[in-house]
Design a protein around this motif. Sequence first.
Motif, PDB file in Angstrom:
ATOM      1  N   GLU A 152       0.834  -1.197   0.000  1.00 22.35           N
ATOM      2  CA  GLU A 152       0.000   0.000   0.000  1.00 22.35           C
ATOM      3  C   GLU A 152       0.872   1.252   0.000  1.00 22.35           C
ATOM      4  OE1 GLU A 152      -2.699  -0.101   3.232  1.00 22.35           O
ATOM      5  OE2 GLU A 152      -3.854  -1.808   2.448  1.00 22.35           O
ATOM      6  N   TYR A 153       0.495   2.212  -0.832  1.00 20.97           N
ATOM      7  CA  TYR A 153       1.250   3.451  -0.978  1.00 20.97           C
ATOM      8  C   TYR A 153       0.296   4.632  -0.841  1.00 20.97           C
ATOM      9  CZ  TYR A 153       4.927   0.452  -2.887  1.00 20.97           C
ATOM     10  OH  TYR A 153       5.872  -0.520  -3.053  1.00 20.97           O
ATOM     11  N   SER A 154       0.790   5.696  -0.239  1.00 16.75           N
ATOM     12  CA  SER A 154      -0.011   6.912  -0.082  1.00 16.75           C
ATOM     13  C   SER A 154       0.646   8.055  -0.840  1.00 16.75           C
ATOM     14  CB  SER A 154      -0.135   7.286   1.403  1.00 16.75           C
ATOM     15  OG  SER A 154      -0.842   6.286   2.105  1.00 16.75           O
ATOM     16  N   TYR A 155      -0.170   8.821  -1.526  1.00 19.55           N
ATOM     17  CA  TYR A 155       0.317   9.956  -2.296  1.00 19.55           C
ATOM     18  C   TYR A 155      -0.503  11.181  -1.919  1.00 19.55           C
ATOM     19  CZ  TYR A 155       2.382   6.230  -5.080  1.00 19.55           C
ATOM     20  OH  TYR A 155       3.083   5.129  -5.475  1.00 19.55           O
ATOM     21  N   SER A 156       0.116  12.320  -1.935  1.00 21.94           N
ATOM     22  CA  SER A 156      -0.609  13.550  -1.612  1.00 21.94           C
ATOM     23  C   SER A 156      -0.202  14.651  -2.572  1.00 21.94           C
ATOM     24  CB  SER A 156      -0.321  13.987  -0.170  1.00 21.94           C
ATOM     25  OG  SER A 156       1.063  14.241   0.009  1.00 21.94           O
ATOM     26  N   ILE A 157      -1.128  15.548  -2.831  1.00 21.60           N
ATOM     27  CA  ILE A 157      -0.872  16.687  -3.703  1.00 21.60           C
ATOM     28  C   ILE A 157      -1.569  17.906  -3.113  1.00 21.60           C
ATOM     29  CG2 ILE A 157      -2.861  16.133  -5.194  1.00 21.60           C
ATOM     30  CD1 ILE A 157      -1.249  17.294  -7.526  1.00 21.60           C
ATOM     31  N   LYS A 158      -0.897  19.041  -3.175  1.00 20.57           N
ATOM     32  CA  LYS A 158      -1.435  20.249  -2.573  1.00 20.57           C
ATOM     33  C   LYS A 158      -2.026  21.151  -3.644  1.00 20.57           C
ATOM     34  CE  LYS A 158      -0.184  24.080   0.496  1.00 20.57           C
ATOM     35  NZ  LYS A 158       0.913  24.719   1.274  1.00 20.57           N
ATOM     36  N   ASP A 159      -3.264  21.557  -3.420  1.00 20.31           N
ATOM     37  CA  ASP A 159      -3.924  22.503  -4.319  1.00 20.31           C
ATOM     38  C   ASP A 159      -3.422  23.906  -3.970  1.00 20.31           C
ATOM     39  OD1 ASP A 159      -5.546  24.152  -5.768  1.00 20.31           O
ATOM     40  OD2 ASP A 159      -7.371  22.980  -5.422  1.00 20.31           O
ATOM     41  N   LYS A 160      -2.694  24.521  -4.873  1.00 18.01           N
ATOM     42  CA  LYS A 160      -2.070  25.812  -4.581  1.00 18.01           C
ATOM     43  C   LYS A 160      -3.091  26.939  -4.417  1.00 18.01           C
ATOM     44  CE  LYS A 160       2.264  24.686  -6.912  1.00 18.01           C
ATOM     45  NZ  LYS A 160       3.208  25.065  -7.985  1.00 18.01           N
ATOM     46  N   THR A 161      -4.247  26.771  -5.024  1.00 14.26           N
ATOM     47  CA  THR A 161      -5.241  27.858  -4.956  1.00 14.26           C
ATOM     48  C   THR A 161      -5.994  27.868  -3.631  1.00 14.26           C
ATOM     49  OG1 THR A 161      -6.884  26.438  -6.036  1.00 14.26           O
ATOM     50  CG2 THR A 161      -5.522  27.844  -7.456  1.00 14.26           C
ATOM     51  N   SER A 162      -6.201  26.680  -3.044  1.00 14.08           N
ATOM     52  CA  SER A 162      -6.986  26.622  -1.806  1.00 14.08           C
ATOM     53  C   SER A 162      -6.210  26.074  -0.618  1.00 14.08           C
ATOM     54  CB  SER A 162      -8.229  25.752  -2.033  1.00 14.08           C
ATOM     55  OG  SER A 162      -7.834  24.430  -2.369  1.00 14.08           O
ATOM     56  N   SER A 163      -4.935  25.723  -0.839  1.00 14.62           N
ATOM     57  CA  SER A 163      -4.084  25.149   0.213  1.00 14.62           C
ATOM     58  C   SER A 163      -4.652  23.844   0.766  1.00 14.62           C
ATOM     59  CB  SER A 163      -3.887  26.154   1.366  1.00 14.62           C
ATOM     60  OG  SER A 163      -3.259  27.323   0.895  1.00 14.62           O
ATOM     61  N   THR A 164      -5.471  23.186  -0.031  1.00 15.15           N
ATOM     62  CA  THR A 164      -6.041  21.909   0.391  1.00 15.15           C
ATOM     63  C   THR A 164      -5.123  20.777  -0.051  1.00 15.15           C
ATOM     64  OG1 THR A 164      -8.260  22.816   0.120  1.00 15.15           O
ATOM     65  CG2 THR A 164      -8.075  20.414   0.278  1.00 15.15           C
ATOM     66  N   VAL A 165      -4.907  19.823   0.836  1.00 17.47           N
ATOM     67  CA  VAL A 165      -4.059  18.677   0.522  1.00 17.47           C
ATOM     68  C   VAL A 165      -4.949  17.474   0.238  1.00 17.47           C
ATOM     69  CG1 VAL A 165      -2.270  17.118   1.353  1.00 17.47           C
ATOM     70  CG2 VAL A 165      -2.182  19.555   1.950  1.00 17.47           C
ATOM     71  N   TYR A 166      -4.806  16.920  -0.948  1.00 12.68           N
ATOM     72  CA  TYR A 166      -5.560  15.728  -1.316  1.00 12.68           C
ATOM     73  C   TYR A 166      -4.631  14.524  -1.211  1.00 12.68           C
ATOM     74  CZ  TYR A 166      -8.737  19.178  -3.352  1.00 12.68           C
ATOM     75  OH  TYR A 166      -9.583  20.239  -3.540  1.00 12.68           O
ATOM     76  N   SER A 167      -5.138  13.465  -0.663  1.00 10.86           N
ATOM     77  CA  SER A 167      -4.329  12.257  -0.522  1.00 10.86           C
ATOM     78  C   SER A 167      -5.080  11.074  -1.112  1.00 10.86           C
ATOM     79  CB  SER A 167      -3.997  11.993   0.949  1.00 10.86           C
ATOM     80  OG  SER A 167      -5.185  11.819   1.698  1.00 10.86           O
ATOM     81  N   ALA A 168      -4.311  10.084  -1.503  1.00 15.40           N
ATOM     82  CA  ALA A 168      -4.914   8.883  -2.089  1.00 15.40           C
ATOM     83  C   ALA A 168      -4.092   7.680  -1.677  1.00 15.40           C
ATOM     84  CB  ALA A 168      -4.966   9.004  -3.608  1.00 15.40           C
ATOM     85  N   ASP A 169      -4.775   6.593  -1.422  1.00 15.06           N
ATOM     86  CA  ASP A 169      -4.116   5.335  -1.087  1.00 15.06           C
ATOM     87  C   ASP A 169      -4.207   4.401  -2.286  1.00 15.06           C
ATOM     88  OD1 ASP A 169      -3.548   6.189   1.483  1.00 15.06           O
ATOM     89  OD2 ASP A 169      -5.509   5.540   2.229  1.00 15.06           O
TER      90      ASP A 169
END
Length: 298
Positions: A152-169
């Motif tokens: 299992e791997y986790s990845y995250s990406i930050k939305d620069k416009t809203s500073s929201t961090v999205y993650s996915a497994d």
Amino acid sequence: MSSLETIKRSLRNYLPTSVNLDDFIKAEMTLALLEKCKPEGDPTKAYLLLHNYSLLGEVVCDETAFLLQKAHRLLHSCSSKMNWAKVLENYRNAQSEFCLYIFTEKIEKGSKVLKFARNTELAVEPDRADVYFDYIRNHKEEKHFGYAKGGEYSYSIKDKTSSTVYSADVEIPDCTPQMPISPPPKKTRKKISVSTDELLASAAEMAEKKPDDYCYSILKSNTLKAVTEGNVKSANRLEIDKITNLVGMVGSGKSTLMKVLSYHLAKADKKVVLVLDTVSVCWRCVLIYLSLELVSHL
């Protein structure tokens, strides 16, 4: 005969710790190639031996050519003029009694020239040049392909416009993917052979279609020569086999030959690619080939 690892261990016992052993070995390998190919050559230009691009990707039968082909990959870092100068300087600064080669400076034609020769008084691994050649011939480049293992791997990406961090497994099954299959080798193109009479006939056709074209008059007054076994002789055919270099003085008619040859090959349904240096030259060629009915549209 010793192995490369044995030579390294022996040299490590004698050379100062400040000497980079890998660079020391590479310097001796490159100089050994120069000694084999051109014993009287300039050691400062030995890096040029590793520039024979025509050997890349080909199966060569000549023993020396095969050796250079393998060395091109193994000693790639020494193909740089700047890097080779540094490697050679460090090698010359090492203790000469343990070096396979010794150097002398001579004055030739008013200039200082560096010469090299085999160290005949070498006591440590004196046969190591043969070991180097054997190692180069049998060297196999290892290629490692990295694949993610099962888990299992986790990845995250930050939305620069809203500073929201999205993650996915992500879950990857534990299985070994199939290794990519190398494409089959391309077929070797047949040699292209064109006689001077055929080129003149094509140039005459060009003059009929475009009366102001000067190719025929220039080509008729030119002489085609070829290098055969180290000698330059007049030739009545132009043969193109893989990479062929055409050499001529400024204004000798190289561009004229290019245009006539392109016209001749295009008539024979050959694919021709011209690499030109400026947009204006490219546009001028398009207009010429349009008038010769070789280009149907832009």
